[in-house]
Scaffold this active site. Sequence first.
Site, PDB file in Angstrom:
ATOM      1  N   LYS A 119       0.841  -1.204   0.000  1.00  0.00           N
ATOM      2  CA  LYS A 119       0.000   0.000   0.000  1.00  0.00           C
ATOM      3  C   LYS A 119       0.877   1.255   0.000  1.00  0.00           C
ATOM      4  O   LYS A 119       2.007   1.216   0.476  1.00  0.00           O
ATOM      5  CB  LYS A 119      -0.846   0.027   1.285  1.00  0.00           C
ATOM      6  CG  LYS A 119      -1.977  -0.977   1.326  1.00  0.00           C
ATOM      7  CD  LYS A 119      -2.750  -0.838   2.631  1.00  0.00           C
ATOM      8  CE  LYS A 119      -3.891  -1.838   2.697  1.00  0.00           C
ATOM      9  NZ  LYS A 119      -4.947  -1.609   1.709  1.00  0.00           N
ATOM     10  N   ARG A 173     -10.343 -11.457   1.745  1.00  0.00           N
ATOM     11  CA  ARG A 173     -11.225 -12.480   1.154  1.00  0.00           C
ATOM     12  C   ARG A 173     -10.554 -13.844   1.151  1.00  0.00           C
ATOM     13  O   ARG A 173     -11.236 -14.868   1.213  1.00  0.00           O
ATOM     14  CB  ARG A 173     -11.642 -12.037  -0.258  1.00  0.00           C
ATOM     15  CG  ARG A 173     -10.495 -11.883  -1.210  1.00  0.00           C
ATOM     16  CD  ARG A 173     -10.852 -11.061  -2.449  1.00  0.00           C
ATOM     17  NE  ARG A 173     -10.890  -9.624  -2.151  1.00  0.00           N
ATOM     18  CZ  ARG A 173     -11.196  -8.689  -3.052  1.00  0.00           C
ATOM     19  NH1 ARG A 173     -11.506  -9.029  -4.294  1.00  0.00           N
ATOM     20  NH2 ARG A 173     -11.210  -7.414  -2.717  1.00  0.00           N
TER      21      ARG A 173
HETATM   22  N1  BES Z   1      -8.022  -3.802   4.345  1.00  0.00           N
HETATM   23  C1  BES Z   1      -8.216  -3.394   3.007  1.00  0.00           C
HETATM   24  C2  BES Z   1      -9.512  -2.629   2.782  1.00  0.00           C
HETATM   25  C3  BES Z   1      -9.632  -1.300   3.457  1.00  0.00           C
HETATM   26  C4  BES Z   1      -9.405  -0.144   2.753  1.00  0.00           C
HETATM   27  C5  BES Z   1     -10.057  -1.209   4.759  1.00  0.00           C
HETATM   28  C6  BES Z   1      -9.575   1.069   3.350  1.00  0.00           C
HETATM   29  C7  BES Z   1     -10.196   0.014   5.350  1.00  0.00           C
HETATM   30  C8  BES Z   1      -9.964   1.150   4.648  1.00  0.00           C
HETATM   31  C9  BES Z   1      -8.215  -4.589   2.070  1.00  0.00           C
HETATM   32  O1  BES Z   1      -7.466  -5.669   2.476  1.00  0.00           O
HETATM   33  C10 BES Z   1      -7.694  -4.109   0.778  1.00  0.00           C
HETATM   34  O2  BES Z   1      -6.560  -3.716   0.742  1.00  0.00           O
HETATM   35  N2  BES Z   1      -8.518  -4.110  -0.253  1.00  0.00           N
HETATM   36  C11 BES Z   1      -8.144  -3.652  -1.540  1.00  0.00           C
HETATM   37  C12 BES Z   1      -8.681  -4.605  -2.560  1.00  0.00           C
HETATM   38  C13 BES Z   1      -8.138  -4.367  -3.934  1.00  0.00           C
HETATM   39  C14 BES Z   1      -6.685  -4.769  -3.992  1.00  0.00           C
HETATM   40  C15 BES Z   1      -8.940  -5.181  -4.905  1.00  0.00           C
HETATM   41  C16 BES Z   1      -8.725  -2.256  -1.739  1.00  0.00           C
HETATM   42  O3  BES Z   1      -9.861  -2.021  -1.305  1.00  0.00           O
HETATM   43  O4  BES Z   1      -8.046  -1.403  -2.271  1.00  0.00           O
HETATM   44 ZN    ZN Z   2      -5.425  -5.492   1.858  1.00  0.00          ZN
END
Ligand code: BES
Ligand code: ZN
Length: 480
Positions: free
Chosen positions: A260, A334
Amino acid sequence: MQTSFERKPLEQVEAGALIVPVFEGRREERFGAGDLFDAGEIAGKPLELLLLHHVPGVVATRVLLAGAGKAEKFDSAELRKLAGAAVRHLKSKSVKSIAMALDPEHASADFASAAVEGAILGDYEPDRYKTDDDKKSVDRFTVVGAADDLEDAVTRGRIVAEAQNFARTLVNEPGNLLTPSKVADAARSMATEYQLDCQVLDLAEMERLGMGALLGVARGSAEPPALIVIGYKPSQTNSPAHLGLVGKGVTFDSGGISIKPSDGMEKMKYDMAGGAAMLGAMRAIAQLKPALAVTAFIPCVENMPGSRAQRPGDIVVAMSGKTIEVINTDAEGRLILADALTYARKQGCTHLVDAATLTGAVVVALGHLNVGLFSNDNGMRDRVLQAAKSAGERMWPMPLEDDYKEYLKSAFADLANVGGRWGGAITAAIFLKEFAEDTPWVHLDIAGTAWLDESKPFLAKGPTGLPVRTMVRLAMGWAD
Ligand code: BES
Ligand code: ZN
Ligand code: ZN
């Protein structure tokens, strides 16, 4: 905080402050408030507060007039917020003992529980790691009513709100201090305290069970994963139902190899909010004793880019036997939930709810006000929506049509773990649906609602503790 119920004339209530709700468009006569309405000092608008000292004929040291809005619109959710805002205001002034009047029109058991919940939730501060010694908190909160005995309702409210604060405390723990093993320790000691069954599956056990999706995520971290299983069994029941509560427990989500951006990454300690909420729900369920079996399943991992981390392009085999191409290692929630859902089904759960901070896309879709709710079963969807409504936690039904499955096509495996740019919250839910299979199931995406970026008058900044109250209501209200 000590809580109690008293049936007494308001003037005789002993407290550092007595909170009196006043309604918009209804000139309050008591406590000299009439003049204050006329002078425009208070109008009864939602969450307006006016603190009065030395009110003649009143035993309480202070009276806090608290705007409740229009009487027709005033429900238990509004009262919960009002109690929270009033308590936060009073504790900032070092008031330790607080009473709150229920007006006769709004004095059912639900209102009494909500007042206590608001008070306990409002009193909470995420200040565990602050070393200054001027931390303020409230010692006593008394609900004052005129008619029914609401002692039990007060107790229920206290149990639920304490469970919600228990979840908030866990969520606020930083990733260095709350690793998967530490979540398991917290779960074990909570289970012992409230006489719940608790079992923690370790890495070897998960390997034996073939949980390749969960284990793939765990590979990137030096911290071993843990799958927490906490069970409640009713002493007697006619219900054949066994409710499974599955919560995402990523103690820190760096994104893994698909790392990230650093901006805001510190917030990713709250990626175990779903798991914490299910633990909180079990804590309350153990005390409130609903008439059906409930088991929580909390897969805990840290998502890190270590040298043994899984890579984009890796193919893993889930416990169900399905193969998954990991396109993006940041879509880890997931993956761990897939195996937890399969395990919950194998353990005999007849109905499932999962809660997960799963996607940024749900925040784009619904903002910070509604949980995204997805379901493969209309009956189960309605049960959860009903529970959410009465618990005062907002949830919004989202689509989950089979046509979306095409977004998750992989050239090399049964499915990919991400679905491209559009409909990200939906494709995440579609992915999970493949593992819930034919079990009635609800998925709650709480990424936008589990954390408050700015404090509200009734709640501190940080973890909210959603959806503890809905889960408790769901279990308590289960019939058949
Ligand atoms: N933990 C994150 C989702 C999240 C984002 C929670 C913002 C709280 C605040 C999750 O594991 C994630 O990173 N999801 C990705 C999915 C994408 C790679 C398809 C996302 O939402 O960007
Ligand atoms: Zn994630
Ligand atoms: Zn995550």
